[in-house]
Design an enzyme around this catalytic site. Sequence first.
Site, mmCIF file in Angstrom:
data_model
loop_
_atom_site.group_PDB
_atom_site.id
_atom_site.type_symbol
_atom_site.label_atom_id
_atom_site.label_comp_id
_atom_site.label_asym_id
_atom_site.label_seq_id
_atom_site.Cartn_x
_atom_site.Cartn_y
_atom_site.Cartn_z
ATOM 1 N N TRP A 1 21.903 -76.345 108.870
ATOM 2 C CA TRP A 1 23.192 -76.512 109.544
ATOM 3 C C TRP A 1 23.100 -77.519 110.682
ATOM 4 C CZ3 TRP A 1 27.249 -75.818 106.929
ATOM 5 C CH2 TRP A 1 27.355 -74.774 106.004
ATOM 6 N N ASP B 1 26.362 -73.967 118.066
ATOM 7 C CA ASP B 1 27.007 -73.512 116.827
ATOM 8 C C ASP B 1 26.527 -72.086 116.570
ATOM 9 O OD1 ASP B 1 27.786 -72.866 114.284
ATOM 10 O OD2 ASP B 1 26.746 -74.531 113.284
ATOM 11 N N LYS C 1 31.416 -65.033 109.059
ATOM 12 C CA LYS C 1 30.181 -64.263 109.109
ATOM 13 C C LYS C 1 30.368 -62.977 109.925
ATOM 14 C CE LYS C 1 28.399 -68.291 107.578
ATOM 15 N NZ LYS C 1 28.568 -69.716 107.857
#
Length: 363
Positions: A100, A175, A199
């Site tokens: 990511w 993030d 999530k």
Amino acid sequence: MTIYNFCAGPAMLPIEVMQQAQAELVNWQNTGSSVMEISHRSKEFIKVYEDSIAALRALLSIPDNYSVLYMQGGGRGQFSAVPLNLRNENSADYFNTGSWSTSAVSEAKQFTSVTEHTITNQLDGKTAVMPMADWSVAAESAYVHYCPNETIEGIEIFETPKNIARPLQVPIIADMSSTILSRQIDIKDYDLIYAGAQKNIGPSGLAIVIIKNDLLARSKSTIPSLLNYQLTQQKQSMFNTPPTFAIYLAGKVFNWLLDQGGIAEIEKKNIVKAKKLYETIDNSDLYHNSIHPTNRSRMNVTFTLRNSELTERFVQQAELEGLKALKGHRSVGGIRASIYNAMPIEGVDALVSFMKNFERQGA
Ligand SMILES: *Cc1c(COP(=O)(O)O)cnc(C)c1O
């Protein structure tokens, strides 16, 4: 048979939240309509919006000089929004720990100059993240960006970014898509936190941004309005029609967390859940986790078996026993058990006993 869903995202939501939403789906608060069917400017919906923000503020003790924004485009939308809003004449420092982080870097490079730092290394034969004291930030950096939990590899950084050696005024951006609300953090240690919702928050598509107000002045009016932090803050996340149903569900998840005793309590449960799985892995000859214990993710537990055939058999047999979505990300293979807040301890226990049986069967 009870089904346990270990999907990394969109992930399972608390069953109590889903049942509440189901009960009020077609007739919400005796309006005769669904919450999906009412104006985002109605006083009923404004209350949903305000209550959800208040619950999130309470959960994370968000100080008054930070704003909470609901945005669209999920986590990746923020990969563009961060550089577009925060860029200046200086390069931004991106600290890379995995997939990511890498995606965030390639997106940012389209909009600004980026200095990329790889901060993983091998320690005792395992992947570890360098201590923050050793991260080097340029004196004139536009901002620092990092990903506290790499969802795909299962690498988590528990250190607080206070430890990053940097000139004081350089903002810290994180993030937190797959770790937000799973453990206690001090918002004051960050200047901007963002998270895709699917999530630990609610349905996909929604993103949450927690931004220190003095950063808002960096947003220029020349960037796309829907990605503009200052405009979003001024319009209370309603410049255009926001994803009302997602906000409604997110609010329910926040209240569910408050009912659980808040982040301190859920963190205790998350520690227990992760420990059970890592102990099972470490005590076996069949399963292997490649992350150093200091950086093992609490939310995404990854492990491998000897070969892909065995991995495939593990996934298939687990499915038959109601343990779903355990296949690792297609880019890394292996197994990944995502155990976000909504995963009950019983789900982890079921997975542990399946793992032990699978090994005992002489796999
Ligand atoms: C899932 C995830 C994203 C991407 O979220 P999308 O909503 O699919 O854009 C970004 N960062 C991290 C750490 C993630 O786990």
